[in-house]
Design an enzyme around this catalytic site. Sequence first.
Site, PDB file in Angstrom:
ATOM      1  N   HIS A  18      12.628  48.545  18.662  1.00  0.00           N
ATOM      2  CA  HIS A  18      13.169  47.309  19.244  1.00  0.00           C
ATOM      3  C   HIS A  18      13.691  46.423  18.124  1.00  0.00           C
ATOM      4  O   HIS A  18      13.596  46.778  16.935  1.00  0.00           O
ATOM      5  CB  HIS A  18      12.148  46.615  20.139  1.00  0.00           C
ATOM      6  N   HIS A  21      11.869  45.746  14.817  1.00  0.00           N
ATOM      7  CA  HIS A  21      11.562  46.813  13.858  1.00  0.00           C
ATOM      8  C   HIS A  21      12.445  46.897  12.613  1.00  0.00           C
ATOM      9  O   HIS A  21      11.977  47.340  11.573  1.00  0.00           O
ATOM     10  CB  HIS A  21      11.556  48.184  14.568  1.00  0.00           C
ATOM     11  N   CYS A 124      -9.025  44.820  20.342  1.00  0.00           N
ATOM     12  CA  CYS A 124      -7.712  44.680  20.989  1.00  0.00           C
ATOM     13  C   CYS A 124      -6.953  45.978  20.763  1.00  0.00           C
ATOM     14  O   CYS A 124      -6.683  46.351  19.627  1.00  0.00           O
ATOM     15  CB  CYS A 124      -6.905  43.519  20.421  1.00  0.00           C
ATOM     16  N   CYS A 127      -3.382  45.496  19.114  1.00  0.00           N
ATOM     17  CA  CYS A 127      -3.421  45.324  17.643  1.00  0.00           C
ATOM     18  C   CYS A 127      -4.127  46.502  16.983  1.00  0.00           C
ATOM     19  O   CYS A 127      -4.087  46.632  15.774  1.00  0.00           O
ATOM     20  CB  CYS A 127      -4.191  44.073  17.235  1.00  0.00           C
ATOM     21  N   CYS A 143      -5.826  38.365  23.893  1.00  0.00           N
ATOM     22  CA  CYS A 143      -5.083  38.483  22.630  1.00  0.00           C
ATOM     23  C   CYS A 143      -3.763  37.719  22.747  1.00  0.00           C
ATOM     24  O   CYS A 143      -2.961  38.008  23.640  1.00  0.00           O
ATOM     25  CB  CYS A 143      -4.806  39.949  22.302  1.00  0.00           C
ATOM     26  N   HIS A 146      -0.691  40.090  22.461  1.00  0.00           N
ATOM     27  CA  HIS A 146      -0.435  41.117  23.485  1.00  0.00           C
ATOM     28  C   HIS A 146      -0.718  40.642  24.902  1.00  0.00           C
ATOM     29  O   HIS A 146      -0.500  41.396  25.860  1.00  0.00           O
ATOM     30  CB  HIS A 146      -1.242  42.380  23.157  1.00  0.00           C
ATOM     31  N   LYS A 293       9.403  34.846  21.927  1.00  0.00           N
ATOM     32  CA  LYS A 293       8.919  36.182  21.594  1.00  0.00           C
ATOM     33  C   LYS A 293       9.588  37.178  22.546  1.00  0.00           C
ATOM     34  O   LYS A 293       9.767  36.879  23.720  1.00  0.00           O
ATOM     35  CB  LYS A 293       7.398  36.187  21.829  1.00  0.00           C
ATOM     36  N   LYS A 296       8.948  42.407  27.519  1.00  0.00           N
ATOM     37  CA  LYS A 296       9.547  42.985  28.737  1.00  0.00           C
ATOM     38  C   LYS A 296       9.389  42.011  29.905  1.00  0.00           C
ATOM     39  O   LYS A 296      10.298  41.830  30.704  1.00  0.00           O
ATOM     40  CB  LYS A 296       8.870  44.314  29.064  1.00  0.00           C
TER      41      LYS A 296
HETATM   42  N1  MSP Z   1       1.550  50.878  13.101  1.00  0.00           N
HETATM   43  C1  MSP Z   1       1.373  49.580  12.580  1.00  0.00           C
HETATM   44  C2  MSP Z   1       1.730  49.503  11.119  1.00  0.00           C
HETATM   45  C3  MSP Z   1       0.974  50.438  10.225  1.00  0.00           C
HETATM   46  S1  MSP Z   1       1.463  50.260   8.560  1.00  0.00           S
HETATM   47  C4  MSP Z   1       0.381  51.179   7.734  1.00  0.00           C
HETATM   48  C5  MSP Z   1       2.234  48.578  13.365  1.00  0.00           C
HETATM   49  N2  MSP Z   1       3.243  49.092  14.071  1.00  0.00           N
HETATM   50  S2  MSP Z   1       4.265  48.201  14.951  1.00  0.00           S
HETATM   51  O1  MSP Z   1       5.169  49.137  15.579  1.00  0.00           O
HETATM   52  O2  MSP Z   1       3.550  47.327  15.806  1.00  0.00           O
HETATM   53  O3  MSP Z   1       5.034  47.317  13.921  1.00  0.00           O
HETATM   54  C6  MSP Z   1       5.805  47.900  12.886  1.00  0.00           C
HETATM   55  C7  MSP Z   1       6.441  46.820  12.040  1.00  0.00           C
HETATM   56  O4  MSP Z   1       7.347  46.055  12.822  1.00  0.00           O
HETATM   57  C8  MSP Z   1       5.424  45.819  11.467  1.00  0.00           C
HETATM   58  O5  MSP Z   1       5.802  45.425  10.166  1.00  0.00           O
HETATM   59  C9  MSP Z   1       5.546  44.647  12.421  1.00  0.00           C
HETATM   60  O6  MSP Z   1       5.200  43.413  11.843  1.00  0.00           O
HETATM   61  C10 MSP Z   1       7.036  44.691  12.697  1.00  0.00           C
HETATM   62  N3  MSP Z   1       7.367  43.981  13.923  1.00  0.00           N
HETATM   63  C11 MSP Z   1       7.027  44.318  15.206  1.00  0.00           C
HETATM   64  N4  MSP Z   1       7.561  43.368  16.039  1.00  0.00           N
HETATM   65  C12 MSP Z   1       8.229  42.441  15.335  1.00  0.00           C
HETATM   66  C13 MSP Z   1       9.090  41.375  15.642  1.00  0.00           C
HETATM   67  N5  MSP Z   1       9.306  40.949  16.871  1.00  0.00           N
HETATM   68  N6  MSP Z   1       9.735  40.792  14.602  1.00  0.00           N
HETATM   69  C14 MSP Z   1       9.639  41.243  13.306  1.00  0.00           C
HETATM   70  N7  MSP Z   1       8.841  42.228  12.994  1.00  0.00           N
HETATM   71  C15 MSP Z   1       7.924  42.707  13.928  1.00  0.00           C
HETATM   72  O7  MSP Z   1       1.976  47.406  13.271  1.00  0.00           O
END
Ligand code: MSP
Length: 471
Positions: A18, A21, A124, A127, A143, A146, A293, A296
């Site tokens: 998304h 990422h 959670c 998280c 949370c 979430h 934020k 969905k």
């Molecule tokens: N799997 C763990 C990370 C493990 S690292 C050893 C995780 N995954 S995640 O899919 O939730 O997030 C992956 C990355 O995307 C993280 O750096 C997270 O902060 C970032 N983001 C997820 N949603 C985000 C936004 N809406 N905005 C910016 N970054 C965010 O956490």
Amino acid sequence: MTKVYLTTAIPYVNGEPHLGHPLDYLLADFYARYRRLHGDTVRLQAGTDEHGNKIYKKAMAAGKEPQDFADENSKKFQDFIKALGVEYTDFIRTTNATHEARVQEIWTRLKEHIYKGTYEGWYCEGCERFVTDKEYADSSGICPDHQAAYQKLTEENYYLRLSDFKPEITAAIESGDLRILPEFRKKEMLKLISDAPDVSISRPRQHLPWGVPVPDDDSQVMYVWVDALSNYITVLGYPDQDISEYWPANVQFVGKDILRFHAIIWPAMLLGLGLPLPKVILSHGFVLSDGQKMAKSLGNVVDPLDVLKRHGLDAFRYYFSRHFDTFMDSDFTWEKFDDAYNNELANDLGNIVQRLSVLCQKNNIYGLVFTPQPDPTYEKLMDDFEFTKAIDYAWGKLQELNREINDTAPWAVAKSDPARAKELLIKLTHQLLAANHLLKPFLPITEQVEQVFLSQQVTPPSTPLFPKERS
Ligand code: MSP
């Protein structure tokens, strides 16, 4: 030649990429390209985090085997990273057999800091985090990230004795040996460390069927974060290979929500293994959609592939670098994105390249040579990871150049004094190439700009670099 190692957080494969990422990858890629331009050898890791209940449940709901489900989504992330133009060198998956074996060896090496205990408290799943009673009370059992109720757990777990490492982690963060960026998060992390209890690092297999088994105890599976954090070193070959060429990492890029894992559990694991701590952990802000934020339930989730399609890769990277603050939360709206494309990329960069290349062609300018000169202001910003400020500075140079072209009117000079017009155009083109050079870490199109002016014959692009009708 310096060796540089940069890491990015590995996303869970419970869904598709998304718009939140790209930040880890892009920030790492800006810095990687910057260092490569300086002649450094950069290793940039990316990957996917594939264990845990979140993923297991999603797979079950989709009627798929967890591994098949993980395979599909991991592939989507890898394609996505490529589509973002990220020049990564390694892609690791936590379900890879070599990684799993290495994580088990890591566990074994940490054994003297591990003990068995009973966990009674909250968890959670979103998280994948154990939650303290205080946090539970502060958020009324829900949370905030979430919007889901914490689960009550009573189970036998293995614990990592964090107290063995607290003084050393604290000292490293305080002294800046382990630099936490942005600076204001440093205090926050120090407070979290001082309050943190020992960390639960396993779950009973019946509660976590999808994970790496704990060595010598079949009833337990490793906590996903132990498995996931290890990826940063297993990808380099640890513990089978000597990783000292690339470890400690120069910079680890993570989102603000997962900084705590990287500033507490990860350093504890490294110290337990006798490995040095990373030099910098950089946490970026969140991507918001229309000021909120992305969720969905709010119907405001933006598909990054749609954003990429709208105006192409350079526009995507431009918006993420110049209009998103490196460290703070930033907002995406289609309107702002279109404005940035039309008013900045097309009107500034696209327009300058078109005007100057046409003028060079008309005035028979060819065989140009360009040698980039160091720009200390820019380099300081890049060295400080102030990417938004660095691209802003470079863009300022383009805007100045646009004004200078208008003010000096080389097309008018050409009519009365062709030799002076030529001189002027060469000077202006060099200014463009200098600004273009500063944009290289951010925009791959800069290669094309160089080609236009540095080919034997200057030939204007057949279509403008950022055609306005493309939206
Ligand atoms: N799997 C763990 C990370 C493990 S690292 C050893 C995780 N995954 S995640 O899919 O939730 O997030 C992956 C990355 O995307 C993280 O750096 C997270 O902060 C970032 N983001 C997820 N949603 C985000 C936004 N809406 N905005 C910016 N970054 C965010 O956490």
